[in-house]
Design an enzyme around this catalytic site. Sequence first.
Site, PDB file in Angstrom:
ATOM      1  N   SER A   1       5.366   8.522   1.498  1.00  0.00           N
ATOM      2  CA  SER A   1       5.481   7.251   0.778  1.00  0.00           C
ATOM      3  C   SER A   1       4.496   7.096  -0.367  1.00  0.00           C
ATOM      4  O   SER A   1       4.674   6.233  -1.227  1.00  0.00           O
ATOM      5  CB  SER A   1       5.306   6.079   1.753  1.00  0.00           C
ATOM      6  OG  SER A   1       4.048   6.163   2.416  1.00  0.00           O
TER       7      SER A   1
ATOM      8  N   ASP B   1      -3.040  -3.638   0.884  1.00  0.00           N
ATOM      9  CA  ASP B   1      -2.657  -2.319   1.391  1.00  0.00           C
ATOM     10  C   ASP B   1      -3.636  -1.294   0.830  1.00  0.00           C
ATOM     11  O   ASP B   1      -3.724  -1.108  -0.373  1.00  0.00           O
ATOM     12  CB  ASP B   1      -1.231  -2.005   0.937  1.00  0.00           C
ATOM     13  CG  ASP B   1      -0.688  -0.695   1.504  1.00  0.00           C
ATOM     14  OD1 ASP B   1      -1.479   0.146   1.956  1.00  0.00           O
ATOM     15  OD2 ASP B   1       0.544  -0.517   1.466  1.00  0.00           O
TER      16      ASP B   1
ATOM     17  N   HIS C   1      -1.177   2.617  -0.016  1.00  0.00           N
ATOM     18  CA  HIS C   1      -0.066   2.870  -0.937  1.00  0.00           C
ATOM     19  C   HIS C   1      -0.390   2.406  -2.359  1.00  0.00           C
ATOM     20  O   HIS C   1      -0.699   1.234  -2.574  1.00  0.00           O
ATOM     21  CB  HIS C   1       1.201   2.171  -0.444  1.00  0.00           C
ATOM     22  CG  HIS C   1       1.679   2.700   0.862  1.00  0.00           C
ATOM     23  ND1 HIS C   1       1.389   2.083   2.055  1.00  0.00           N
ATOM     24  CD2 HIS C   1       2.412   3.799   1.167  1.00  0.00           C
ATOM     25  CE1 HIS C   1       1.928   2.782   3.049  1.00  0.00           C
ATOM     26  NE2 HIS C   1       2.554   3.833   2.528  1.00  0.00           N
TER      27      HIS C   1
END
Length: 390
Positions: free
Chosen positions: A190, A358, A361
């Site tokens: 990701s 986050d 990411h």
Amino acid sequence: MNKGKWMKALCAFFMVAVLFSVMPNLHVEATMSELKFDFGSGSVESGYIGVSASESYSQTKGYGFNTPENMLNVTASGTGEASDAVQFLTYGTKSTNTFNVDLPNGLYEIKVTLGNTARASVAAEGVYQIINMTGNSAADKFQIPITDGQLNILVTEGKAGTAFTLSALKIRKLSDTPVTNRTIYIGGDSTVCNYYPLDSSVQAGWGQLFPDFISAKTFQVRNMASGGQIARGFRNDGQLEAILKYIKPGDYFILQLGINDTNPKNNTTEAEFKEIMRDMVGQVIATGATVVLSTPQGRATDFNSEGVHTSVNRWYRHATLALAQEENVPLVDLNVLSSAYFTSIGPIATSALYMTGDSLHPNRQGAAELARIVAEDLQKQGLDGFSIDE
């Protein structure tokens, strides 16, 4: 479809059919070689060929669904050609429930626009072509060599329980030679994969932004990374298979995994991770292509009390370093390179490169910085095609 729209679509088809079939030896210019299909039961966009879910393939038409009984007309929330779609009721990369188009052998660019779907992948010729397109009306494109006179394409698994839909298809001939342009294939998770819309997504993977930092005259980029991926999954579940089908001498395969492999739920030890990665490295090297291993960047919060960003013990990095040395393949130690950059800009600016709340990411700006770091390191290593002058 009313008579006027049918006649318009029929005329468009015959005009392109002449270019594609009647003069197979003619090198067709890009502006003269595009086929456009508008799927569903609604109105047909100007210049497109309308295709309903019930339309079966025939040699006379040169296009249609192989098993229309497994197709369904559905609505879609887009505009124009994306206002309706067809849904694939059976799917899978090996499924025979495909949309087939007769084409002279050669190299083609295929642009796909999905209907309404949360996450779906595109397969053609029995392998994945695009991994995990997300959101309604998502669009992407890929190159494909046609060697048997026919394109066989379908929309397939991205997420269980999701409707796999197709709104529009554009087919453009690039060359009479059925060989992909020189390609950089990217594998990862990701932090690497594509997010949609490709040109405006808030979140991005560095593989998505990588084309901005290399020469488009030298390479095309095929980002086969997907969220949550582990080494075993990339090797066994179709992504490596797709790369091996097309990769050739002069191409690159950049592989960055390890983040999800370290999660206990995936039951992969560091030794197992290393050997799975070694297997993939060996399979790609056997094709004559070049493998580049990359280590993942750390978290935004990996600063010590002295303000230095360091994450050298994360994500099975040591196994990746050892494997690169043992197999004598190039290494981009993005973990260390990104930490040096994060240290230079400090914790606040580093956090601004990640998604809000986050620490793992990257957002679009962060993905661009990581892509830049990878490209610059490949240039410094002097790998063919990455020279600033090329």
